[in-house]
Design a protein around this motif. Sequence first.
Motif, mmCIF file in Angstrom:
data_model
loop_
_atom_site.group_PDB
_atom_site.id
_atom_site.type_symbol
_atom_site.label_atom_id
_atom_site.label_comp_id
_atom_site.label_asym_id
_atom_site.label_seq_id
_atom_site.Cartn_x
_atom_site.Cartn_y
_atom_site.Cartn_z
ATOM 1 N N ALA A 1 82.643 43.445 3.918
ATOM 2 C CA ALA A 1 83.494 44.176 4.904
ATOM 3 C C ALA A 1 84.897 43.887 5.285
ATOM 4 O O ALA A 1 84.750 42.798 5.677
ATOM 5 C CB ALA A 1 82.163 44.980 5.422
ATOM 6 N N VAL A 2 85.526 44.698 5.324
ATOM 7 C CA VAL A 2 86.727 44.595 6.040
ATOM 8 C C VAL A 2 86.668 44.667 7.553
ATOM 9 O O VAL A 2 87.310 43.099 8.170
ATOM 10 C CB VAL A 2 88.543 45.132 5.302
ATOM 11 N N THR A 3 85.913 45.296 7.959
ATOM 12 C CA THR A 3 86.096 45.462 9.139
ATOM 13 C C THR A 3 85.125 46.435 9.740
ATOM 14 O O THR A 3 83.849 46.812 8.554
ATOM 15 C CB THR A 3 87.205 45.995 9.903
ATOM 16 N N HIS A 4 84.334 46.845 11.090
ATOM 17 C CA HIS A 4 83.930 47.525 11.405
ATOM 18 C C HIS A 4 83.762 48.717 12.534
ATOM 19 O O HIS A 4 85.042 48.393 13.238
ATOM 20 C CB HIS A 4 82.977 47.281 11.575
ATOM 21 N N PHE A 5 83.866 49.911 13.019
ATOM 22 C CA PHE A 5 84.451 50.871 14.015
ATOM 23 C C PHE A 5 82.731 50.489 14.762
ATOM 24 O O PHE A 5 81.412 51.140 14.081
ATOM 25 C CB PHE A 5 84.380 51.495 13.550
ATOM 26 N N ALA A 6 82.373 50.913 15.687
ATOM 27 C CA ALA A 6 81.032 50.773 16.977
ATOM 28 C C ALA A 6 81.236 52.973 16.861
ATOM 29 O O ALA A 6 82.520 53.824 17.204
ATOM 30 C CB ALA A 6 81.064 50.503 18.264
ATOM 31 N N LYS A 7 80.754 53.522 16.603
ATOM 32 C CA LYS A 7 81.076 54.994 17.075
ATOM 33 C C LYS A 7 79.950 55.145 18.636
ATOM 34 O O LYS A 7 79.346 54.384 18.900
ATOM 35 C CB LYS A 7 79.962 55.652 16.603
ATOM 36 N N MET B 1 82.393 49.355 7.710
ATOM 37 C CA MET B 1 81.174 49.217 8.525
ATOM 38 C C MET B 1 81.911 50.493 8.953
ATOM 39 O O MET B 1 82.665 49.936 10.645
ATOM 40 C CB MET B 1 80.420 48.873 8.518
ATOM 41 N N MET B 2 80.746 51.596 9.940
ATOM 42 C CA MET B 2 80.321 52.439 11.509
ATOM 43 C C MET B 2 79.141 52.030 11.112
ATOM 44 O O MET B 2 78.199 52.056 10.702
ATOM 45 C CB MET B 2 80.177 53.835 10.924
ATOM 46 N N THR B 3 78.905 51.516 13.352
ATOM 47 C CA THR B 3 77.705 51.868 13.038
ATOM 48 C C THR B 3 77.580 52.272 15.008
ATOM 49 O O THR B 3 78.091 51.938 15.542
ATOM 50 C CB THR B 3 77.529 49.802 13.401
ATOM 51 N N LEU C 1 84.046 53.910 3.589
ATOM 52 C CA LEU C 1 83.677 54.495 4.839
ATOM 53 C C LEU C 1 82.329 54.385 5.189
ATOM 54 O O LEU C 1 81.943 55.366 4.618
ATOM 55 C CB LEU C 1 84.136 54.983 6.211
ATOM 56 N N LEU C 2 81.850 53.000 5.409
ATOM 57 C CA LEU C 2 80.224 53.289 5.207
ATOM 58 C C LEU C 2 79.019 52.584 6.832
ATOM 59 O O LEU C 2 79.380 52.109 7.337
ATOM 60 C CB LEU C 2 79.784 51.915 4.416
ATOM 61 N N ASP C 3 78.285 53.766 7.010
ATOM 62 C CA ASP C 3 77.375 53.523 7.944
ATOM 63 C C ASP C 3 76.211 53.141 8.060
ATOM 64 O O ASP C 3 76.233 52.834 6.358
ATOM 65 C CB ASP C 3 77.286 55.158 8.298
ATOM 66 N N MET C 4 75.779 51.924 8.688
ATOM 67 C CA MET C 4 74.862 51.496 8.991
ATOM 68 C C MET C 4 73.385 51.219 8.512
ATOM 69 O O MET C 4 73.149 50.719 8.150
ATOM 70 C CB MET C 4 74.743 49.765 9.935
ATOM 71 N N LYS C 5 73.437 52.410 9.378
ATOM 72 C CA LYS C 5 72.057 52.935 9.319
ATOM 73 C C LYS C 5 71.942 54.398 8.865
ATOM 74 O O LYS C 5 72.152 55.453 9.122
ATOM 75 C CB LYS C 5 71.467 53.389 11.071
ATOM 76 N N ILE C 6 71.745 53.953 7.847
ATOM 77 C CA ILE C 6 71.328 55.283 6.571
ATOM 78 C C ILE C 6 69.743 55.764 6.440
ATOM 79 O O ILE C 6 69.258 54.707 6.132
ATOM 80 C CB ILE C 6 71.820 55.350 4.976
ATOM 81 N N PRO C 7 69.350 56.686 6.283
ATOM 82 C CA PRO C 7 67.231 55.862 5.752
ATOM 83 C C PRO C 7 67.349 56.340 4.504
ATOM 84 O O PRO C 7 68.536 56.823 3.857
ATOM 85 C CB PRO C 7 67.335 58.050 6.648
ATOM 86 N N GLY C 8 66.288 54.994 4.771
ATOM 87 C CA GLY C 8 66.173 55.051 2.786
ATOM 88 C C GLY C 8 66.820 53.526 2.462
ATOM 89 O O GLY C 8 66.488 52.458 3.667
ATOM 90 N N MET C 9 68.074 53.732 2.155
ATOM 91 C CA MET C 9 69.104 51.967 1.479
ATOM 92 C C MET C 9 69.999 52.179 2.286
ATOM 93 O O MET C 9 70.400 52.700 2.821
ATOM 94 C CB MET C 9 69.218 52.696 -0.135
ATOM 95 N N ASN D 1 74.767 40.870 14.582
ATOM 96 C CA ASN D 1 73.998 40.184 13.803
ATOM 97 C C ASN D 1 73.985 41.161 12.096
ATOM 98 O O ASN D 1 74.670 40.110 11.267
ATOM 99 C CB ASN D 1 72.553 40.135 13.927
ATOM 100 N N MET D 2 74.027 41.898 12.091
ATOM 101 C CA MET D 2 74.103 43.189 11.344
ATOM 102 C C MET D 2 75.708 42.537 10.755
ATOM 103 O O MET D 2 76.253 42.902 9.012
ATOM 104 C CB MET D 2 73.663 44.639 11.137
ATOM 105 N N ILE D 3 76.267 43.247 11.905
ATOM 106 C CA ILE D 3 78.134 43.111 11.153
ATOM 107 C C ILE D 3 78.715 41.650 11.040
ATOM 108 O O ILE D 3 79.080 41.277 9.948
ATOM 109 C CB ILE D 3 78.922 43.708 12.530
#
Length: 120
Positions: free
Chosen positions: A96-102, A78-80, A50-58, A86-88
């Motif tokens: 990525a298989v799918t994404h969630f909005a926070k 992905m979590m956004t 489960l990977l957040d889209m906006k992470i400082p650094g990488m 556009n990033m999704i």
Amino acid sequence: MNKILVVDDQYGIRVLLNEILQKDGYQMFQAANGIQALAIVEEETPDLVLLDMKIPGMDGLEILRRIKDMNPNIEVIMMTAYGELNMIDEAMQLGAVTHFAKPFDIDDVRAVIAENMKSS
């Protein structure tokens, strides 16, 4: 036992997902940034990330790209926090298989994880 890695710079989100998914019987790992995430991927080979889209650094896309380079079989969700469509799109192209909005509904997250664990 299936392994899940949660990658998010927000401690609260990592703890929440960790606690709930552990109760669902998954072995949990957490990373606050890309460096930690890739080290865990290398050592533990999680089934799902489960990977957040906006992470400082990488950022999430770069982490996703590197995870897929290391092991294309690892499922990534992905979590956004924004309408970063556009990033999704790019994330989906990268595998990525799918994404969630926070903020997400935790039951939706659990259902999608269960679904993706079955297919792997």
